[in-house]
Design an enzyme around this catalytic site. Structure first.
Site, mmCIF file in Angstrom:
data_model
loop_
_atom_site.group_PDB
_atom_site.id
_atom_site.type_symbol
_atom_site.label_atom_id
_atom_site.label_comp_id
_atom_site.label_asym_id
_atom_site.label_seq_id
_atom_site.Cartn_x
_atom_site.Cartn_y
_atom_site.Cartn_z
ATOM 1 N N ASP A 131 0.851 -1.193 0.000
ATOM 2 C CA ASP A 131 0.000 0.000 0.000
ATOM 3 C C ASP A 131 0.885 1.241 0.000
ATOM 4 O OD1 ASP A 131 -2.507 -1.155 -0.007
ATOM 5 O OD2 ASP A 131 -2.669 -1.225 2.169
ATOM 6 N N MET A 132 0.449 2.262 -0.727
ATOM 7 C CA MET A 132 1.209 3.511 -0.724
ATOM 8 C C MET A 132 0.668 4.429 0.366
ATOM 9 S SD MET A 132 3.849 4.868 -2.047
ATOM 10 C CE MET A 132 4.155 4.065 -3.624
ATOM 11 N N ARG A 182 -1.950 -1.281 -8.370
ATOM 12 C CA ARG A 182 -3.261 -0.756 -7.995
ATOM 13 C C ARG A 182 -3.173 0.750 -8.204
ATOM 14 N NH1 ARG A 182 -4.131 -0.964 -2.076
ATOM 15 N NH2 ARG A 182 -4.668 -3.165 -2.294
ATOM 16 N N GLY A 186 -5.701 8.754 -4.394
ATOM 17 C CA GLY A 186 -4.875 9.180 -3.265
ATOM 18 C C GLY A 186 -5.729 9.745 -2.157
ATOM 19 N N ALA A 187 -5.420 9.392 -0.919
ATOM 20 C CA ALA A 187 -6.298 9.739 0.200
ATOM 21 C C ALA A 187 -5.609 10.540 1.308
ATOM 22 C CB ALA A 187 -6.889 8.458 0.798
#
Length: 305
Positions: A131-132, A182, A186-187
């Protein structure tokens, strides 16, 4: 809405707010977005999703561990998740956050934990996605992906974020590895020096990156709940005669479940990101920040108790 979003993102990293939220447990409203606090609870949800034709990414929640012991325990939990998936014959893989595995303590520590995890994934013929996280961890995450991809091949993947200016260059840099991405908008809250501040620009870049990944012939996991982008993908792959085996849609557990099922019925592969664990607060707050109207749902759920 913008002010509320910024406030929720700030609170997502606040340790005092995290401790206060833990007193309520998932009944605070997080149970809508989190599959349970234990692996056993999450695996029940995985089985139900599989029965509905959905595949899964299982995620043990947690980030920013502060001790080597915490990081070790988190790595061991991910391995248990891989083993539980294999034992159940579930259509699922796992994703990990590097800060949960000790990235902020030391890069070598985190790398050793990732090698343990991806080695087990390779043994079980499974898959692990990195995960980024926020911009400060972006480059170390990409470097770790490059190292692990060289060692473990197709058993490792990564996330790229459309709101960052650097993402297209990262995609070009990694293209030689034939990566499985994926792709997300962006969060995290990022400064305008590194990220597009306007939603329209993020959406435009998101479509551009999806198209580029598909044109390169690499696998694209398109993670979005955005109707316009989903329809664009459906139209583009049909127009270009791109086979269904080259891409999938990804969505979050508890969000737009009817749309997930609709896409499955239309013949598309849909993967649901299923988070679990006791360290759910940061994840939960980011979900609220993405859709601040969900705050009303949380308030109603609290007053119903």
């Amino acid at each position: 809405m913008a002010v509320m979003r910024d406030m929720l993102l700030y609170l997502s990293k606040n340790r005092l707010a995290n401790r206060m939220a833990q007193r309520f447990g998932l009944r605070l409203g997080a149970e809508r977005f989190v599959a349970g606090e234990t692996l056993a609870a999450a695996m029940k949800k995985v089985a139900a999703l599989n029965e509905s034709g959905l595949v899964v990414t299982l995620d043990h929640l947690g980030e920013f561990t502060r001790s080597e012991q915490e990081a070790k325990e988190s790595a061991e939990e991910v391995v248990k998740g891989l083993q539980a998936i294999a034992s159940a014959g579930a259509a699922a893989n796992v994703s990990v956050k590097l800060t949960q595995l000790g990235l902020d303590i030391s890069y070598p520590l985190c790398l050793s934990h990732m090698r343990m995890i991806v080695s087990e994934a390779k043994r079980l013929d499974s898959f692990v996605r990195i995960d980024m996280e926020d911009y400060a961890r972006n480059e170390p995450s990409i470097q770790m992906y490059e190292q692990l991809r060289a060692e473990f091949g197709h058993h490792i993947g990564i996330v790229l974020q459309a709101y960052l200016f650097k993402t297209e260059a990262d995609m070009e840099r990694l293209s030689i590895l034939k990566p499985n991405y994926r792709l997300v908008k962006g969060a995290y809250k990022e400064p305008p020096e590194v990220a597009f501040p306007d939603k329209a620009d993020v959406d435009h870049n998101f479509i551009h990156l999806i198209k580029k990944q598909l044109e390169n012939g690499h696998y694209a996991a398109v993670a979005t709940h955005d109707d316009a982008i989903i329809e664009w993908v459906k139209g583009y792959v049909k127009e270009q005669a791109i086979p269904m085996t080259r891409f999938e849609f990804q969505m979050l557990y508890g969000i737009r479940t009817a749309l997930q099922q609709q896409l499955v019925e239309e013949g598309y592969k849909v993967r649901v990101y299923v988070p679990y664990g006791t360290d759910w607060y940061g994840y939960f707050m980011r979900r609220l920040a993405e859709r601040p109207e969900n705050v009303s749902f949380v308030l109603k759920s609290m007053f119903k108790r």
